[in-house]
Motif scaffolding. Structure first.
Motif, PDB file in Angstrom:
ATOM      1  N   GLY A 262     114.371  12.421  64.342  1.00 16.89           N
ATOM      2  CA  GLY A 262     115.631  13.179  64.001  1.00 16.89           C
ATOM      3  C   GLY A 262     117.014  12.404  63.369  1.00 16.89           C
ATOM      4  N   ALA A 263     118.072  13.825  63.367  1.00 20.37           N
ATOM      5  CA  ALA A 263     119.370  13.161  62.693  1.00 20.37           C
ATOM      6  C   ALA A 263     119.965  12.708  64.190  1.00 20.37           C
ATOM      7  CB  ALA A 263     119.800  14.541  62.085  1.00 20.37           C
ATOM      8  N   ASP A 264     120.965  11.893  63.976  1.00 18.74           N
ATOM      9  CA  ASP A 264     121.759  11.390  64.817  1.00 18.74           C
ATOM     10  C   ASP A 264     121.087  10.533  65.950  1.00 18.74           C
ATOM     11  OD1 ASP A 264     123.981  12.596  62.889  1.00 18.74           O
ATOM     12  OD2 ASP A 264     123.842  14.404  63.426  1.00 18.74           O
ATOM     13  N   VAL A 265     120.260   9.102  65.809  1.00 17.39           N
ATOM     14  CA  VAL A 265     119.711   9.287  66.689  1.00 17.39           C
ATOM     15  C   VAL A 265     120.187   7.563  66.058  1.00 17.39           C
ATOM     16  CG1 VAL A 265     118.121   8.477  67.816  1.00 17.39           C
ATOM     17  CG2 VAL A 265     118.361  10.558  67.137  1.00 17.39           C
ATOM     18  N   VAL A 266     120.287   7.233  67.669  1.00 16.53           N
ATOM     19  CA  VAL A 266     120.088   5.070  67.327  1.00 16.53           C
ATOM     20  C   VAL A 266     119.374   4.837  68.518  1.00 16.53           C
ATOM     21  CG1 VAL A 266     121.359   3.292  68.286  1.00 16.53           C
ATOM     22  CG2 VAL A 266     123.192   4.949  68.643  1.00 16.53           C
ATOM     23  N   LEU A 267     118.707   3.962  67.807  1.00 16.51           N
ATOM     24  CA  LEU A 267     117.183   3.615  67.739  1.00 16.51           C
ATOM     25  C   LEU A 267     117.507   1.452  67.434  1.00 16.51           C
ATOM     26  CD1 LEU A 267     114.620   4.285  64.474  1.00 16.51           C
ATOM     27  CD2 LEU A 267     115.215   5.381  66.738  1.00 16.51           C
TER      28      LEU A 267
ATOM     29  N   SER B 262     104.136  -6.399  65.479  1.00 16.84           N
ATOM     30  CA  SER B 262     104.262  -5.116  66.605  1.00 16.84           C
ATOM     31  C   SER B 262     105.282  -5.037  67.446  1.00 16.84           C
ATOM     32  CB  SER B 262     103.047  -5.250  67.324  1.00 16.84           C
ATOM     33  OG  SER B 262     103.300  -6.549  68.870  1.00 16.84           O
ATOM     34  N   GLY B 263     106.105  -4.418  68.481  1.00 15.60           N
ATOM     35  CA  GLY B 263     106.926  -4.244  68.846  1.00 15.60           C
ATOM     36  C   GLY B 263     107.162  -3.143  69.827  1.00 15.60           C
ATOM     37  N   SER B 264     108.780  -2.848  70.169  1.00 17.05           N
ATOM     38  CA  SER B 264     108.506  -2.203  70.959  1.00 17.05           C
ATOM     39  C   SER B 264     109.535  -1.159  70.099  1.00 17.05           C
ATOM     40  CB  SER B 264     108.887  -1.562  72.414  1.00 17.05           C
ATOM     41  OG  SER B 264     110.201  -2.480  72.995  1.00 17.05           O
ATOM     42  N   LEU B 265     110.023   0.673  70.450  1.00 14.25           N
ATOM     43  CA  LEU B 265     111.493   1.129  69.821  1.00 14.25           C
ATOM     44  C   LEU B 265     111.736   2.017  70.984  1.00 14.25           C
ATOM     45  CD1 LEU B 265     112.375   1.848  66.681  1.00 14.25           C
ATOM     46  CD2 LEU B 265     111.513   4.496  67.441  1.00 14.25           C
ATOM     47  N   LYS B 266     112.701   1.758  71.201  1.00 12.61           N
ATOM     48  CA  LYS B 266     113.736   2.588  72.255  1.00 12.61           C
ATOM     49  C   LYS B 266     114.696   3.727  71.289  1.00 12.61           C
ATOM     50  CE  LYS B 266     113.477  -1.582  76.056  1.00 12.61           C
ATOM     51  NZ  LYS B 266     114.601  -1.413  76.419  1.00 12.61           N
ATOM     52  N   ALA B 267     115.251   4.906  71.446  1.00 14.33           N
ATOM     53  CA  ALA B 267     115.447   6.124  71.121  1.00 14.33           C
ATOM     54  C   ALA B 267     116.177   7.012  72.239  1.00 14.33           C
ATOM     55  CB  ALA B 267     115.208   7.156  70.528  1.00 14.33           C
ATOM     56  N   GLN B 268     117.171   7.341  72.588  1.00 14.13           N
ATOM     57  CA  GLN B 268     117.984   8.024  73.236  1.00 14.13           C
ATOM     58  C   GLN B 268     116.722   8.074  75.639  1.00 14.13           C
ATOM     59  OE1 GLN B 268     115.348  12.142  71.401  1.00 14.13           O
ATOM     60  NE2 GLN B 268     117.218  13.072  71.469  1.00 14.13           N
ATOM     61  N   GLY B 269     116.892   6.516  75.511  1.00 13.88           N
ATOM     62  CA  GLY B 269     116.599   6.647  76.705  1.00 13.88           C
ATOM     63  C   GLY B 269     114.944   6.416  77.103  1.00 13.88           C
ATOM     64  N   SER B 270     114.626   6.340  75.847  1.00 13.60           N
ATOM     65  CA  SER B 270     112.838   6.665  75.467  1.00 13.60           C
ATOM     66  C   SER B 270     112.569   5.035  75.100  1.00 13.60           C
ATOM     67  CB  SER B 270     112.152   7.293  75.566  1.00 13.60           C
ATOM     68  OG  SER B 270     112.188   9.066  75.675  1.00 13.60           O
ATOM     69  N   THR B 271     110.954   4.374  75.628  1.00  9.92           N
ATOM     70  CA  THR B 271     110.182   3.552  74.846  1.00  9.92           C
ATOM     71  C   THR B 271     109.193   4.296  73.979  1.00  9.92           C
ATOM     72  OG1 THR B 271     111.532   2.089  76.335  1.00  9.92           O
ATOM     73  CG2 THR B 271     109.533   0.596  74.647  1.00  9.92           C
ATOM     74  N   PHE B 272     108.774   3.389  73.003  1.00 10.26           N
ATOM     75  CA  PHE B 272     108.038   3.879  72.188  1.00 10.26           C
ATOM     76  C   PHE B 272     107.382   2.679  71.147  1.00 10.26           C
ATOM     77  CE2 PHE B 272     111.129   6.873  71.584  1.00 10.26           C
ATOM     78  CZ  PHE B 272     110.693   8.357  71.802  1.00 10.26           C
TER      79      PHE B 272
ATOM     80  N   LYS C  69     111.663 -11.360  64.086  1.00 11.17           N
ATOM     81  CA  LYS C  69     110.523 -12.288  63.967  1.00 11.17           C
ATOM     82  C   LYS C  69     110.341 -12.455  65.989  1.00 11.17           C
ATOM     83  CE  LYS C  69     112.166 -16.041  60.291  1.00 11.17           C
ATOM     84  NZ  LYS C  69     112.985 -17.017  60.292  1.00 11.17           N
ATOM     85  N   THR C  70     109.578 -13.316  66.502  1.00 11.46           N
ATOM     86  CA  THR C  70     109.333 -13.118  67.866  1.00 11.46           C
ATOM     87  C   THR C  70     110.061 -12.506  68.310  1.00 11.46           C
ATOM     88  OG1 THR C  70     107.697 -14.635  67.182  1.00 11.46           O
ATOM     89  CG2 THR C  70     108.128 -13.980  69.739  1.00 11.46           C
ATOM     90  N   GLU C  71     110.631 -11.426  70.068  1.00 10.64           N
ATOM     91  CA  GLU C  71     111.849 -10.942  70.220  1.00 10.64           C
ATOM     92  C   GLU C  71     113.154 -10.802  69.745  1.00 10.64           C
ATOM     93  OE1 GLU C  71     111.446 -13.879  73.328  1.00 10.64           O
ATOM     94  OE2 GLU C  71     109.366 -13.442  74.084  1.00 10.64           O
ATOM     95  N   GLU C  72     113.253 -10.860  68.114  1.00 11.37           N
ATOM     96  CA  GLU C  72     114.348 -10.098  67.704  1.00 11.37           C
ATOM     97  C   GLU C  72     114.574  -8.573  67.595  1.00 11.37           C
ATOM     98  OE1 GLU C  72     115.117 -13.739  64.237  1.00 11.37           O
ATOM     99  OE2 GLU C  72     114.198 -12.309  63.350  1.00 11.37           O
ATOM    100  N   THR C  73     115.781  -8.245  67.676  1.00 10.93           N
ATOM    101  CA  THR C  73     116.228  -6.927  67.959  1.00 10.93           C
ATOM    102  C   THR C  73     117.120  -6.478  66.951  1.00 10.93           C
ATOM    103  OG1 THR C  73     117.889  -7.349  69.232  1.00 10.93           O
ATOM    104  CG2 THR C  73     115.698  -6.965  70.940  1.00 10.93           C
ATOM    105  N   GLU C  74     116.555  -5.080  66.710  1.00  9.17           N
ATOM    106  CA  GLU C  74     118.040  -4.586  65.100  1.00  9.17           C
ATOM    107  C   GLU C  74     117.924  -3.541  65.976  1.00  9.17           C
ATOM    108  OE1 GLU C  74     119.673  -5.633  63.148  1.00  9.17           O
ATOM    109  OE2 GLU C  74     118.968  -4.980  61.342  1.00  9.17           O
ATOM    110  N   GLU C  75     119.010  -2.752  65.601  1.00  8.97           N
ATOM    111  CA  GLU C  75     119.415  -2.355  65.558  1.00  8.97           C
ATOM    112  C   GLU C  75     120.066  -1.360  64.944  1.00  8.97           C
ATOM    113  OE1 GLU C  75     122.259  -0.947  69.617  1.00  8.97           O
ATOM    114  OE2 GLU C  75     123.717   0.134  68.410  1.00  8.97           O
ATOM    115  N   HIS C  76     119.360   0.252  64.469  1.00  7.34           N
ATOM    116  CA  HIS C  76     120.015   1.566  63.168  1.00  7.34           C
ATOM    117  C   HIS C  76     121.281   2.334  64.065  1.00  7.34           C
ATOM    118  CE1 HIS C  76     116.118   1.052  60.343  1.00  7.34           C
ATOM    119  NE2 HIS C  76     116.757  -0.202  60.899  1.00  7.34           N
ATOM    120  N   LYS C  77     122.190   2.244  63.499  1.00  2.00           N
ATOM    121  CA  LYS C  77     123.064   2.981  63.527  1.00  2.00           C
ATOM    122  C   LYS C  77     122.823   4.631  63.911  1.00  2.00           C
ATOM    123  CE  LYS C  77     126.640  -0.271  63.135  1.00  2.00           C
ATOM    124  NZ  LYS C  77     128.444  -0.432  62.248  1.00  2.00           N
TER     125      LYS C  77
END
Length: 411
Positions: free
Chosen positions: A387-392, A366-376, A344-352
């Motif tokens: 790719g493998a072994d990335v925290v999202l 819509s929203g944003s995705l953060k990985a390896q210090g970058s935002t998408f 929902k609006t402004e909720e977050t989720e982390e994928h191990k």
């Protein structure tokens, strides 16, 4: 990992006659986000995400690098184990389907049968792999899947004499007497079920046309879901298609958004309408027997099926928790699993970190995705390879966010 592990992809569409037209199709709307122009008169049936050679995804960079080439250059994106096991390809093919009219009644071979069919009939069967698949509804969805409980089939033999006429009284009587015996076992039941299906599938075309005409004439003044389905399929596939009688033997399954079913090897099925997320082993092998003008391989289909039977509800999967806002659909195979994240609006989720490659597609919001210090950016229709072994870490915008992520882990 020094090499970037998240890449936006352009996925390719497939135009088949059964697809929804133009912008009515989710496939077309999603493809539009990566630059595809939409023809309002064209059916947009499938969006393919992966490395399958029939419609390979490409990275949205200046060189339009094929995803397969990227993985070949950086095997660690896949993990060396999976790279070696699948020769640098992704083990799965991820899809969106938008269905306007019924697909063919079909089944997919297991690995042993797939290898034999590919060797003996390479013009019809394009690879030696099996093709288990899973469908998760995006909109209200209809399908045929697996054989009905035997008692339902028995009632249909009585209620629809046209079906009995096609398979013959001897086959119908043998089926009814066997399933009514208290001492009959599952293997005996499967054997008589096979005899019914085989007799139906081998019915002469002139008999099918005549009995279907009688059936549809009789059902025109009948108001029930089965009559509506038979008449609708008859409109979609005129000319006496044997597949229309199959609905009397196969489960009619309806799913609401988020509900799923797994279609194992050698199980009969047909999608009828709606939009879904689909994931499968990376194969395109199909054995068809009805609701199609394409090549039908009736003898192979009759012999390959398991003839398992059960209720429509038994065809559905039960997802597991995959985080605070995510569900995991995990079928009993090695090639893929799929996670659904709904925020929902402004909720977050982390994928191990997942120890294997994945592809995600935003299906709404819509929203944003953060990985390896970058935002998408995440917008409806955006597709990313991870790719493998990335925290999202995902965060929803004002309209919420929903995305599906298909992945493989080494066994």
């Amino acid at each position: 990992m020094t090499q970037p592990a998240v890449y936006r992809l352009q996925a390719k569409t497939q135009s088949y006659d059964w697809g929804k037209l133009g912008n009515v199709s989710k496939v077309a709307r999603y493809a539009q986000q990566s630059g595809d122009a939409v023809d309002p008169s064209k059916p947009y049936a499938e969006l393919w995400m992966g490395t399958h050679p029939n419609a390979p995804s490409v990275v949205m960079d200046d060189a339009h690098t094929p995803l397969r080439d990227l993985i070949h250059k950086y095997p660690e994106l896949s993990t060396q184990t999976l790279y070696d096991q699948y020769s640098g390809d992704l083990p799965f093919l991820f899809k969106i389907l938008s269905i306007r009219k019924a697909l063919s009644i079909q089944a997919h071979p297991d690995k042993t049968l797939g290898a034999r069919l590919f060797k003996e009939f390479p013009n019809n069967y394009k690879d030696p792999n099996h093709k288990p698949e899973m469908a998760i509804a995006l909109t209200p969805f209809e399908a045929l899947c697996g054989f009905r409980p035997l008692e339902e089939i028995a009632r249909h033999l009585e209620r629809y004499p046209e079906l009995t006429e096609l398979i013959g009284a001897d086959v119908a009587d043998s089926f009814l007497s066997t399933i009514q015996q208290q001492e009959s076992n599952v293997e005996q039941n499967k054997a008589v079920l096979k005899s019914v299906f085989s007799a139906l599938m081998h019915s002469p075309q002139e008999s099918v046309t005549a009995q279907l005409s009688k059936l549809t004439d009789r059902l025109r003044d009948t108001e029930d879901p089965m009559a509506e389905l038979v008449l609708r399929l008859d409109q979609q596939y005129s000319g006496g298609d044997i597949g229309i009688f199959s609905v009397l033997l196969l489960n009619y399954v309806t799913m609401e958004p988020g509900q799923a079913m797994f279609l194992g090897a050698n199980e009969p099925h047909a999608y009828l309408s709606g939009d879904c997320v689909e994931c499968m082993a990376a194969s395109d092998n199909v054995v068809r027997a009805g609701l199609t003008p394409k090549f039908k391989d009736v003898n192979v289909l009759v012999e390959m099926l398991t003839y398992r039977y059960g209720s429509a509800e038994s065809q559905k999967m039960t997802p597991q928790s995959f985080g605070s806002h995510s569900l995991l659909y995990d079928p009993p195979i090695d090639e893929f699993s799929v996670a659904l994240t709904s925020l929902k609006t402004e909720e977050t989720e982390e994928h191990k970190p997942i120890p294997g490659p994945s592809i995600l597609i935003v299906t709404s919001g819509s929203g944003s995705l953060k990985a390896q210090g970058s935002t998408f950016d995440l917008k409806e229709g955006y597709v990313y390879f991870v790719g493998a072994d990335v925290v999202l870490s995902a965060e929803a915008g004002e309209s919420g966010l929903e995305f599906y992520r298909a992945f493989t882990v080494p066994t």
